[in-house]
Design a protein around this motif. Structure first.
Motif, PDB file in Angstrom:
ATOM      1  N   LYS A   1       0.763  -1.365  -0.091  1.00  0.00           N
ATOM      2  CA  LYS A   1      -0.026   0.084   0.166  1.00  0.00           C
ATOM      3  C   LYS A   1       0.799   1.234   0.006  1.00  0.00           C
ATOM      4  N   THR A   2       2.116   1.231   0.362  1.00  0.00           N
ATOM      5  CA  THR A   2       2.701   2.374   0.561  1.00  0.00           C
ATOM      6  C   THR A   2       3.777   2.602  -0.880  1.00  0.00           C
ATOM      7  N   ALA A   3       4.281   3.650  -1.137  1.00  0.00           N
ATOM      8  CA  ALA A   3       5.170   3.703  -2.357  1.00  0.00           C
ATOM      9  C   ALA A   3       6.570   3.161  -2.088  1.00  0.00           C
ATOM     10  N   GLU A   4       7.000   3.230  -0.656  1.00  0.00           N
ATOM     11  CA  GLU A   4       8.184   2.672  -0.360  1.00  0.00           C
ATOM     12  C   GLU A   4       8.365   1.150  -0.452  1.00  0.00           C
ATOM     13  N   GLN A   5       7.346   0.568  -0.116  1.00  0.00           N
ATOM     14  CA  GLN A   5       7.167  -0.935  -0.220  1.00  0.00           C
ATOM     15  C   GLN A   5       7.318  -1.294  -1.726  1.00  0.00           C
ATOM     16  N   GLN A   6       6.685  -0.500  -2.574  1.00  0.00           N
ATOM     17  CA  GLN A   6       6.404  -0.895  -3.859  1.00  0.00           C
ATOM     18  C   GLN A   6       7.843  -0.558  -4.652  1.00  0.00           C
ATOM     19  N   GLU A   7       8.600   0.485  -4.199  1.00  0.00           N
ATOM     20  CA  GLU A   7       9.967   0.575  -4.542  1.00  0.00           C
ATOM     21  C   GLU A   7      10.855  -0.215  -4.106  1.00  0.00           C
ATOM     22  N   GLU A   8      10.581  -0.977  -2.916  1.00  0.00           N
ATOM     23  CA  GLU A   8      11.626  -1.932  -2.708  1.00  0.00           C
ATOM     24  C   GLU A   8      11.434  -3.103  -3.330  1.00  0.00           C
ATOM     25  N   LEU A   9      10.108  -3.569  -3.622  1.00  0.00           N
ATOM     26  CA  LEU A   9       9.735  -4.721  -4.539  1.00  0.00           C
ATOM     27  C   LEU A   9      10.304  -4.474  -5.928  1.00  0.00           C
ATOM     28  N   ALA A  10      10.308  -3.238  -6.273  1.00  0.00           N
ATOM     29  CA  ALA A  10      10.746  -2.942  -7.667  1.00  0.00           C
ATOM     30  C   ALA A  10      12.337  -3.339  -7.867  1.00  0.00           C
ATOM     31  N   GLY A  11      12.986  -2.744  -6.644  1.00  0.00           N
ATOM     32  CA  GLY A  11      14.351  -3.180  -6.563  1.00  0.00           C
ATOM     33  C   GLY A  11      14.828  -4.336  -6.455  1.00  0.00           C
ATOM     34  N   HIS A  12      14.159  -5.231  -5.810  1.00  0.00           N
ATOM     35  CA  HIS A  12      14.255  -6.649  -5.975  1.00  0.00           C
ATOM     36  C   HIS A  12      14.203  -7.376  -7.272  1.00  0.00           C
ATOM     37  N   ILE A  13      13.091  -6.802  -8.028  1.00  0.00           N
ATOM     38  CA  ILE A  13      12.727  -7.376  -9.350  1.00  0.00           C
ATOM     39  C   ILE A  13      13.877  -7.119 -10.147  1.00  0.00           C
ATOM     40  N   GLN A  14      14.431  -5.849 -10.159  1.00  0.00           N
ATOM     41  CA  GLN A  14      15.396  -5.273 -11.437  1.00  0.00           C
ATOM     42  C   GLN A  14      16.625  -6.083 -10.921  1.00  0.00           C
ATOM     43  N   ALA A  15      17.056  -6.372  -9.441  1.00  0.00           N
ATOM     44  CA  ALA A  15      18.201  -7.168  -9.451  1.00  0.00           C
ATOM     45  C   ALA A  15      18.138  -8.726  -9.742  1.00  0.00           C
ATOM     46  N   ASN A  16      16.861  -9.128  -9.599  1.00  0.00           N
ATOM     47  CA  ASN A  16      16.847 -10.557 -10.429  1.00  0.00           C
ATOM     48  C   ASN A  16      16.828 -10.561 -11.441  1.00  0.00           C
ATOM     49  N   ALA A  17      16.270  -9.602 -12.289  1.00  0.00           N
ATOM     50  CA  ALA A  17      16.183  -9.557 -13.820  1.00  0.00           C
ATOM     51  C   ALA A  17      17.621  -9.368 -14.298  1.00  0.00           C
ATOM     52  N   LYS A  18      18.716  -8.506 -13.555  1.00  0.00           N
ATOM     53  CA  LYS A  18      20.019  -8.287 -14.109  1.00  0.00           C
ATOM     54  C   LYS A  18      20.631  -9.656 -14.024  1.00  0.00           C
ATOM     55  N   LEU A  19      20.572 -10.420 -12.973  1.00  0.00           N
ATOM     56  CA  LEU A  19      21.129 -11.637 -12.577  1.00  0.00           C
ATOM     57  C   LEU A  19      20.720 -12.818 -13.778  1.00  0.00           C
ATOM     58  N   ILE A  20      19.623 -12.871 -13.994  1.00  0.00           N
ATOM     59  CA  ILE A  20      18.900 -13.844 -15.149  1.00  0.00           C
ATOM     60  C   ILE A  20      19.546 -13.541 -16.432  1.00  0.00           C
ATOM     61  N   GLN A  21      19.563 -12.095 -16.756  1.00  0.00           N
ATOM     62  CA  GLN A  21      19.982 -11.570 -17.985  1.00  0.00           C
ATOM     63  C   GLN A  21      21.384 -12.027 -18.124  1.00  0.00           C
ATOM     64  N   GLN A  22      22.334 -11.529 -17.339  1.00  0.00           N
ATOM     65  CA  GLN A  22      23.690 -11.815 -17.177  1.00  0.00           C
ATOM     66  C   GLN A  22      24.174 -13.220 -17.486  1.00  0.00           C
ATOM     67  N   PHE A  23      23.445 -14.134 -16.705  1.00  0.00           N
ATOM     68  CA  PHE A  23      23.687 -15.557 -16.928  1.00  0.00           C
ATOM     69  C   PHE A  23      23.314 -16.270 -18.228  1.00  0.00           C
ATOM     70  N   CYS A  24      22.239 -15.775 -18.911  1.00  0.00           N
ATOM     71  CA  CYS A  24      21.753 -16.332 -20.078  1.00  0.00           C
ATOM     72  C   CYS A  24      22.612 -15.647 -21.225  1.00  0.00           C
ATOM     73  N   ILE A  25      23.005 -14.348 -20.852  1.00  0.00           N
ATOM     74  CA  ILE A  25      23.958 -13.698 -22.139  1.00  0.00           C
ATOM     75  C   ILE A  25      25.222 -14.525 -22.107  1.00  0.00           C
ATOM     76  N   GLN A  26      25.858 -14.915 -20.881  1.00  0.00           N
ATOM     77  CA  GLN A  26      27.193 -15.231 -20.742  1.00  0.00           C
ATOM     78  C   GLN A  26      27.343 -16.731 -21.625  1.00  0.00           C
ATOM     79  N   ASN A  27      26.039 -17.528 -21.359  1.00  0.00           N
ATOM     80  CA  ASN A  27      26.083 -18.763 -21.887  1.00  0.00           C
ATOM     81  C   ASN A  27      25.303 -18.757 -23.088  1.00  0.00           C
ATOM     82  N   GLY A  28      25.347 -17.940 -24.083  1.00  0.00           N
ATOM     83  CA  GLY A  28      24.903 -17.626 -25.470  1.00  0.00           C
ATOM     84  C   GLY A  28      23.599 -17.223 -26.063  1.00  0.00           C
ATOM     85  N   SER A  29      22.619 -16.992 -24.945  1.00  0.00           N
ATOM     86  CA  SER A  29      21.161 -16.643 -25.468  1.00  0.00           C
ATOM     87  C   SER A  29      21.267 -15.317 -26.271  1.00  0.00           C
TER      88      SER A  29
END
Length: 702
Positions: free
Chosen positions: A589-617
């Motif tokens: 319900k708060t902007a801070e909570q939403q911003e924290e969740l968005a940060g986790h999603i951004q970090a996870n997306a970066k981890l997935i992207q780096q791993f897949c690119i390194q392995n040829g995706s």
């Protein structure tokens, strides 16, 4: 007196037969001989067409007069006196003996004017002609003209009709001897000395001129009509007979692997080409241009060749002979013979045409196309049957450059290519016709291949070499795809039509290879909905590690397919992450909570992207899938959220209101009107869209 003269005539050597056929040897330096039977047959044919009266027979009626003259002891006029205008002052020349061959090959002008300017007698001309002295042609022509002059004077009470007939009979007998000598030499021109051949040609040319003059001056005469003699026509008839004999000879034995028809084609083609080359190189320089020696031989050989091929075409030919017949008619004959470097210039204006009528060629081509397509279809089916049996028998595939390899694609491509090449060897137009027919059969084959592969996937999971054979079949798609795109592509729609079965085969293979991996990842992804988002990174790292451990299993795929498989893994990770994000029943319900969740999603997306690119995706299109969702969660201004959603829908056209609603449900501070307003942005039609890859259509939402 005349009795002695008759005795002399009866004692002359008999007419010797002239060799009967012109024979072009393969090696011009080594000339083949003709049998005595051929020579006698040829002379018999010539004699039957133009009977030659015997000189002795013509002299016989004068025998009684000679004897009566002797009794009266008067000087007889006899046969010599009959032609006294030609024989005054002429002494009889002795017969040349057989021990003087040079007199035949290089005769001296014995038949020219004799001592005192007189012309040779009939008997002397006969002797000269029987010895092959073509110089006798000129005095013989003079004798003919004297006879014509005597006939013209007969109306004024000169020479009697009986005497004219007798004299003309002798002249015609001499011309028959001359004709046989001339045509005999022209039947075997390559075996005749050039100077001797020129003599014969000069006589023939002179006779043609006399024929034309006689036709121009035609009128009533006391003599029987003997011109035109048409010796040039007889020569052309002999040329046609030579062509028929040469091409009709049985082909040489020993051509292993060739059918009888193939050996006949090869023999006739080689013979015609070599013979015409000899005509161009050795006879054309000697023959008068008006004789058209090259055209005469070319037309005769062409007609004989065509007659034999047409006779063969009437029978029901096997597939191989039908193909060979078309190759010779449509390709080898016009290109390798008529337009060969040594003959093209001389045959250009002859206009020989095709060996077979166009209607018959079309029928043969239709038969060839039907036979060839059926043969290709049968060979492809046999190849697939053998390959599928190897899969079922758990035979390990070959390894080539570190990749699992199957010969099936190579075999099929060769079968198709050979079928098209055979048609193109006949004509390029026929190659285009069979191309479309073979492409249809290739599509049918690829569907059969896909069905056989799917059946293998279902029934043979427990075999030891199961995965290796799956990889080998996926690798096959590269050979098929490359060949079709480069060699057989004819339109934009056709490649997709052809590549459809291959795409499905590859997709089913990928699904099978990744099935166990994705099953292992399921319990790990479930943790996303059971733990706090702060702990989700550790879960994601376990997922990445699990995938990394399994990647070596795919090293035997070709690089391009390994990249495609890695893209499938990349898509799976992003898709499963979005599913867990959408299913998690959490309201922030708060902007801070939403911003924290968005940060986790951004970090996870970066981890997935780096791993897949390194392995040829190569899936760069997935790079914004998670970060943009994180941005929608972070933003608080409805207008800004709308703009982000509109941009996101452009990148991912399958992003629906249901998917958007599941993400907006996380934002607990949105009013109902704001929620509806943001969702309505997806109602706007952005117009025609280019083909896109699926992401959200793979995600089901409530």
């Amino acid at each position: 007196g005349i009795l002695k003269m008759m005795t002399f005539c009866q004692g002359l050597p008999g007419q010797q037969p002239v060799p009967g056929t012109l024979d072009f040897p393969r090696n011009p330096q080594k000339l083949p001989s003709t049998s005595e039977a051929e020579s006698e047959a040829s002379m018999s044919e010539a004699s039957s067409e133009d009977p030659v009266p015997s000189l002795e027979a013509e002299v016989a009626p004068d025998r009684d007069k000679e004897e009566a003259g002797k009794k009266k002891k008067k000087k007889t006029k006899g046969l010599a006196n009959m032609f006294s205008v030609f024989t005054k002052g002429r002494k009889k020349k002795p017969q040349p003996s057989s021990a003087e061959p040079q007199a035949v090959l290089h005769p001296e002008p014995e038949s020219g004017p004799r001592l005192g300017g007189r012309l040779p007698t009939v008997e002397e001309l006969k002797a000269d002609l029987e010895c092959g002295r073509l110089e006798a042609a000129r005095p013989l022509l003079a004798l003919e003209r004297e006879l014509q002059a005597a006939a013209a004077a007969a109306a004024a009470g000169g020479t009697s009709q009986e005497e004219l007939v007798r004299r003309q009979s002798k002249v015609e007998a001499l011309y028959a001897l001359l004709r046989d000598q001339v045509l005999g030499l022209l039947r075997r021109p390559l075996e005749t000395a050039p100077e001797r051949l020129r003599q014969a040609l000069a006589v023939l040319a002179e006779q043609e001129r006399e024929d034309r003059q006689a036709a121009a001056a035609a009128g009533p005469s006391a003599l029987a009509t003997t011109r035109p003699r048409r010796w040039l026509q007889l020569w052309r008839r002999d040329v046609a007979q030579t062509a028929e004999e040469r091409l009709g000879r049985p082909p040489a034995e020993g051509a292993e692997g060739r059918s009888e028809a193939e050996r006949i084609f090869l023999h006739m083609g080689r013979t015609m080409k070599e013979d015409l080359e000899a005509v161009v190189e050795r006879l054309k320089p000697l023959f008068p241009a008006e004789f058209g020696v090259v055209a005469a031989y070319a037309e005769s050989y062409h007609q004989s060749f065509a007659a034999q091929l047409e006779a063969m075409a009437q029978f029901e030919l096997c597939q191989r002979d039908t193909y060979m017949l078309l190759v010779w008619v449509q390709n080898f004959y016009p290109n390798e013979i008529i337009n060969s470097p040594k003959l093209a210039r001389d045959l250009q204006g002859v206009g020989l045409g095709s060996l077979l009528p166009s209607r018959q060629i079309r029928l043969l081509e239709a038969t060839f196309l039907s036979n060839e397509v059926a043969s290709v279809k049968e060979m492809m089916a046999r190849a697939l049957d053998l390959e599928s049996k190897r899969w079922a028998q758990d035979v390990a595939p070959q390894r080539l450059d570190g990749h699992c390899h199957s010969e099936l694609a190579i075999d099929i491509i060769q079968i198709i290519s050979q079928g098209q090449a055979k048609a193109e060897e006949i004509t390029l137009d026929l190659g285009m016709q069979i191309k479309h027919m073979l492409l249809v059969e290739l599509v049918v084959f690829l569907r059969s291949y896909q069905r056989a592969f799917d059946e293998f996937l279902e029934r043979c999971r427990l075999l030891r070499n199961y995965r290796a054979n799956v990889i080998a079949n996926i690798n096959n798609c590269l050979s098929f795809r490359t060949s079709m795109e480069q060699k057989w592509q004819t339109s934009q729609d056709l490649p997709r039509h052809l590549l459809g079965p291959l795409s499905e085969l590859k997709s089913h293979g990928f699904d099978n290879l990744l099935q166990n991996l994705f099953e292992d990842l399921k319990p790990l992804f479930k943790r996303f909905t059971q733990t706090r988002w702060a702990a989700a990174r550790q879960t994601l790292e376990e997922i990445i590690a699990t995938v990394g451990e399994r990647l070596p299993e795919f090293l035997e795929l070709h690089d391009c397919f390994r990249e495609e498989l890695m893209e499938a893994v990349h898509l799976h990770l992003v898709k499963e992450y979005i599913i867990r994000l959408s299913k998690r029943r959490v309201v922030l319900k708060t902007a801070e909570q939403q911003e924290e969740l968005a940060g986790h999603i951004q970090a996870n997306a970066k981890l997935i992207q780096q791993f897949c690119i390194q392995n040829g995706s190569p899936a760069t299109w997935l790079h914004h899938a998670l970060p943009t969702l994180a941005e929608i969660i972070r933003l608080q201004d409805p207008s800004a959220i709308k703009l982000e959603v509109a941009t996101y829908a452009t990148s991912y056209p399958d992003f629906s209101k249901g998917h958007l609603g599941a993400i907006l449900a996380i934002k607990g501070n949105l009013s109902s009107s704001e929620f509806k307003s943001i969702r309505s942005i997806l109602d706007i039609d952005t117009g025609a869209r280019e083909p896109f890859k699926s992401l959200f259509s793979l995600i089901k939402v409530g």
